[in-house]
Design a protein around this motif. Structure first.
Motif, PDB file in Angstrom:
ATOM      1  N   GLN A   3       0.853  -1.176   0.000  1.00 57.58           N
ATOM      2  CA  GLN A   3       0.000   0.000   0.000  1.00 57.58           C
ATOM      3  C   GLN A   3       0.892   1.229   0.000  1.00 57.58           C
ATOM      4  OE1 GLN A   3      -2.855   0.012   3.121  1.00 57.58           O
ATOM      5  NE2 GLN A   3      -3.978  -1.723   2.320  1.00 57.58           N
ATOM      6  N   CYS A   4       0.346   2.335  -0.440  1.00 55.49           N
ATOM      7  CA  CYS A   4       1.122   3.568  -0.472  1.00 55.49           C
ATOM      8  C   CYS A   4       1.149   4.200   0.919  1.00 55.49           C
ATOM      9  CB  CYS A   4       0.592   4.526  -1.527  1.00 55.49           C
ATOM     10  SG  CYS A   4      -1.129   4.944  -1.319  1.00 55.49           S
ATOM     11  N   GLY A   5       2.001   5.212   1.075  1.00 57.00           N
ATOM     12  CA  GLY A   5       2.258   5.829   2.361  1.00 57.00           C
ATOM     13  C   GLY A   5       1.031   6.285   3.124  1.00 57.00           C
ATOM     14  N   HIS A   6       0.085   6.960   2.445  1.00 60.15           N
ATOM     15  CA  HIS A   6      -1.090   7.460   3.170  1.00 60.15           C
ATOM     16  C   HIS A   6      -1.954   6.324   3.696  1.00 60.15           C
ATOM     17  CE1 HIS A   6      -2.985   6.997  -0.811  1.00 60.15           C
ATOM     18  NE2 HIS A   6      -4.123   6.911  -0.165  1.00 60.15           N
ATOM     19  N   GLN A   7      -1.964   5.181   3.021  1.00 63.41           N
ATOM     20  CA  GLN A   7      -2.730   4.038   3.503  1.00 63.41           C
ATOM     21  C   GLN A   7      -2.061   3.431   4.733  1.00 63.41           C
ATOM     22  OE1 GLN A   7      -2.620   2.152  -0.352  1.00 63.41           O
ATOM     23  NE2 GLN A   7      -4.856   2.235  -0.484  1.00 63.41           N
ATOM     24  N   VAL A   8      -0.721   3.435   4.753  1.00 58.73           N
ATOM     25  CA  VAL A   8       0.007   2.944   5.917  1.00 58.73           C
ATOM     26  C   VAL A   8      -0.297   3.834   7.122  1.00 58.73           C
ATOM     27  CG1 VAL A   8       2.300   2.589   6.924  1.00 58.73           C
ATOM     28  CG2 VAL A   8       1.853   1.895   4.563  1.00 58.73           C
ATOM     29  N   SER A  63       3.486  -4.577  13.802  1.00 58.05           N
ATOM     30  CA  SER A  63       3.529  -3.833  12.552  1.00 58.05           C
ATOM     31  C   SER A  63       4.956  -3.797  12.021  1.00 58.05           C
ATOM     32  CB  SER A  63       3.015  -2.404  12.749  1.00 58.05           C
ATOM     33  OG  SER A  63       3.857  -1.712  13.653  1.00 58.05           O
ATOM     34  N   MET A  64       5.070  -3.583  10.714  1.00 52.06           N
ATOM     35  CA  MET A  64       6.354  -3.541  10.044  1.00 52.06           C
ATOM     36  C   MET A  64       6.232  -2.611   8.845  1.00 52.06           C
ATOM     37  SD  MET A  64       8.173  -6.584   7.901  1.00 52.06           S
ATOM     38  CE  MET A  64       6.990  -6.430   6.589  1.00 52.06           C
ATOM     39  N   VAL A  65       7.260  -1.799   8.607  1.00 53.45           N
ATOM     40  CA  VAL A  65       7.316  -0.942   7.426  1.00 53.45           C
ATOM     41  C   VAL A  65       8.688  -1.133   6.787  1.00 53.45           C
ATOM     42  CG1 VAL A  65       7.274   1.421   6.549  1.00 53.45           C
ATOM     43  CG2 VAL A  65       5.754   0.777   8.409  1.00 53.45           C
ATOM     44  N   GLU A  66       8.699  -1.346   5.472  1.00 57.26           N
ATOM     45  CA  GLU A  66       9.946  -1.478   4.714  1.00 57.26           C
ATOM     46  C   GLU A  66      10.111  -0.246   3.835  1.00 57.26           C
ATOM     47  OE1 GLU A  66       9.051  -4.929   2.424  1.00 57.26           O
ATOM     48  OE2 GLU A  66       9.639  -6.311   3.999  1.00 57.26           O
ATOM     49  N   ARG A  67      11.300   0.376   3.885  1.00 57.11           N
ATOM     50  CA  ARG A  67      11.576   1.574   3.080  1.00 57.11           C
ATOM     51  C   ARG A  67      12.903   1.434   2.363  1.00 57.11           C
ATOM     52  NH1 ARG A  67       8.425   6.225   4.449  1.00 57.11           N
ATOM     53  NH2 ARG A  67       7.106   5.820   6.240  1.00 57.11           N
ATOM     54  N   ASP A  68      12.972   2.085   1.197  1.00 61.01           N
ATOM     55  CA  ASP A  68      14.221   2.081   0.435  1.00 61.01           C
ATOM     56  C   ASP A  68      15.065   3.305   0.802  1.00 61.01           C
ATOM     57  OD1 ASP A  68      13.112   4.255  -0.911  1.00 61.01           O
ATOM     58  OD2 ASP A  68      12.702   3.135  -2.744  1.00 61.01           O
ATOM     59  N   CYS A  69      16.170   3.505   0.092  1.00 62.74           N
ATOM     60  CA  CYS A  69      17.107   4.590   0.412  1.00 62.74           C
ATOM     61  C   CYS A  69      16.512   5.982   0.172  1.00 62.74           C
ATOM     62  CB  CYS A  69      18.404   4.420  -0.377  1.00 62.74           C
ATOM     63  SG  CYS A  69      18.185   4.515  -2.162  1.00 62.74           S
ATOM     64  N   GLN A  72      10.962   5.723   0.422  1.00 56.18           N
ATOM     65  CA  GLN A  72       9.708   5.254  -0.159  1.00 56.18           C
ATOM     66  C   GLN A  72       9.304   3.921   0.475  1.00 56.18           C
ATOM     67  OE1 GLN A  72       7.887   7.024  -2.583  1.00 56.18           O
ATOM     68  NE2 GLN A  72       9.366   8.562  -1.933  1.00 56.18           N
ATOM     69  N   VAL A  73       8.023   3.792   0.831  1.00 53.62           N
ATOM     70  CA  VAL A  73       7.520   2.548   1.390  1.00 53.62           C
ATOM     71  C   VAL A  73       7.481   1.500   0.282  1.00 53.62           C
ATOM     72  CG1 VAL A  73       5.521   1.410   2.444  1.00 53.62           C
ATOM     73  CG2 VAL A  73       6.156   3.725   3.156  1.00 53.62           C
ATOM     74  N   VAL A  74       8.148   0.374   0.520  1.00 53.75           N
ATOM     75  CA  VAL A  74       8.139  -0.715  -0.459  1.00 53.75           C
ATOM     76  C   VAL A  74       7.358  -1.922   0.054  1.00 53.75           C
ATOM     77  CG1 VAL A  74      10.266   0.015  -1.596  1.00 53.75           C
ATOM     78  CG2 VAL A  74      10.397  -1.579   0.323  1.00 53.75           C
ATOM     79  N   GLY A  75       6.992  -1.900   1.323  1.00 54.96           N
ATOM     80  CA  GLY A  75       6.177  -2.973   1.878  1.00 54.96           C
ATOM     81  C   GLY A  75       5.790  -2.653   3.308  1.00 54.96           C
ATOM     82  N   TRP A  76       4.714  -3.268   3.761  1.00 60.42           N
ATOM     83  CA  TRP A  76       4.292  -3.070   5.145  1.00 60.42           C
ATOM     84  C   TRP A  76       3.414  -4.227   5.582  1.00 60.42           C
ATOM     85  CZ3 TRP A  76      -0.803  -2.524   6.767  1.00 60.42           C
ATOM     86  CH2 TRP A  76      -1.743  -2.326   5.766  1.00 60.42           C
TER      87      TRP A  76
END
Length: 90
Positions: A3-8, A63-69, A72-76
């Motif tokens: 999901q995109c950032g605002h959904q997280v 909960s878990m959030v994955e971000r790139d360099c 940007q959220v790449v998974g949650w």
């Protein structure tokens, strides 16, 4: 599920509201949290995790959030488990 950032953020806010309703905290208590997120190196995914115990409902949340360099959220992942798992005694 991605999901995109605002959904997280929306899911997190709902989760937080559920927590506040489950945990009765005195209005006299003030908590100040200061934390600063730093991005990982290029080519690396940074994973931030959190968890909570809901004593009133006998459940737990993770909960878990994955971000790139670029941040940007790449998974949650957001899960609420309504039955507390048995304790592991070591």
């Amino acid at each position: 599920m991605r999901q995109c950032g605002h959904q997280v953020v929306s899911s997190g806010m709902t989760f937080l509201e559920n927590y506040r309703q489950a945990k009765h905290v005195s209005s006299d208590l003030q908590v100040l949290l200061v934390c600063e997120w730093a991005p990982p190196l290029s080519g690396v995914i940074k994973v931030n995790t959190d968890g909570a115990i809901f004593e009133v409902h006998g459940g737990i949340g993770v909960s878990m959030v994955e971000r790139d360099c670029r941040g940007q959220v790449v998974g949650w992942l957001l899960r609420m488990i309504l039955q507390r798992p048995p304790l592991l005694l070591l």
